[in-house]
Scaffold this motif. Structure first.
Motif, PDB file in Angstrom:
ATOM      1  N   PHE A  88      32.904  42.385  43.727  1.00 17.60           N
ATOM      2  CA  PHE A  88      31.481  42.286  44.036  1.00 17.60           C
ATOM      3  C   PHE A  88      30.847  43.667  44.138  1.00 17.60           C
ATOM      4  O   PHE A  88      29.763  43.912  43.602  1.00 17.60           O
ATOM      5  N   CYS A 112      30.532  45.242  40.716  1.00 22.86           N
ATOM      6  CA  CYS A 112      29.426  44.622  39.966  1.00 22.86           C
ATOM      7  C   CYS A 112      28.075  45.142  40.449  1.00 22.86           C
ATOM      8  O   CYS A 112      27.191  45.455  39.634  1.00 22.86           O
ATOM      9  N   ALA A 136      28.351  41.226  53.015  1.00 20.80           N
ATOM     10  CA  ALA A 136      29.808  41.203  52.899  1.00 20.80           C
ATOM     11  C   ALA A 136      30.450  42.069  53.981  1.00 20.80           C
ATOM     12  O   ALA A 136      31.483  41.702  54.560  1.00 20.80           O
TER      13      ALA A 136
END
Length: 206
Positions: free
Chosen positions: A191, A194, A25
């Motif tokens: 994200f 998490c 990412a």
């Protein structure tokens, strides 16, 4: 046998590296911003290659003997992901003026490099994946074939990070809209939170 070992390393490495992660990412965002992409790609490739070679060389067994180190990385990595997720969440909340503004606010070269290394080296799973798992798989191949397997895995890393970093520019027309950046940052924030939660709640196991 050489081709089979190289292909096995290539597919095994690709399967582990391409899986969505915090490092990917980060590389994607830098690629979209076109900021220090070469440095980020080289740093990711260099770290991956070093860890793969160390695992094939036998260091993976030592990693399993350092449970305390993995736990330090586990909680340190979770804290880093929470901080980065908070930053992404704030960017999503505040918004911006599309790609041009994002290009001007991506941090200095040193900050980007440190963030890249943190995403790579503070993730305990990277050691389990590259050093332990790939190192274990390489033992199926005798002699020099282990290093052919390692070479295949290294090629997968080089191909993936070059594609992710430099291919991200193809998405730039989409990210010239402020809403697209806000959606990306919101997704990155969720994200990261998490991943941090999983690191905190799930014990590490090879």
């Amino acid at each position: 046998m050489w081709i089979a070992a190289a292909l096995a390393g290539l597919f095994a490495g690709a399967g582990l590296i391409i899986a969505i992660g915090a490092q990917n990412a980060f590389v994607l965002r830098q690629g979209l911003q076109r900021r220090y992409v070469g440095m980020v790609v080289l740093a990711c490739m260099g770290a991956d290659i070093a860890l793969i070679l160390a695992g094939v060389g036998g260091m993976g067994a030592l990693v399993l003997q350092w449970p305390l180190l993995l736990q330090v990385l586990r909680f340190g990595g979770a804290a880093f992901l929470l901080c980065y997720g908070l930053q992404a969440g704030l960017r999503a909340w505040r918004g911006g003026s599309a790609l041009a503004a994002a290009d001007a606010s991506g941090g200095s070269r040193r900050q980007v490099l440190l963030a890249c290394l943190a995403f790579t080296l503070l993730n305990p799973h990277v050691y389990l994946d590259t050093m332990v798992l790939l190192g274990s798989l390489s033992t199926r191949y005798p002699g020099d074939l282990r290093w052919v397997f390692a070479a295949g895995a290294c090629v997968a890393s080089v191909a993936w990070f070059c594609t992710l970093g430099y291919g991200a520019r193809l998405l730039q027309p989409v990210f010239r809209r402020p809403g697209a950046w806000r959606m990306l940052d919101a997704g990155v924030a969720v994200f990261m939170f998490c991943l941090a939660t999983l690191l905190l709640l799930r014990p590490l196991s090879p």
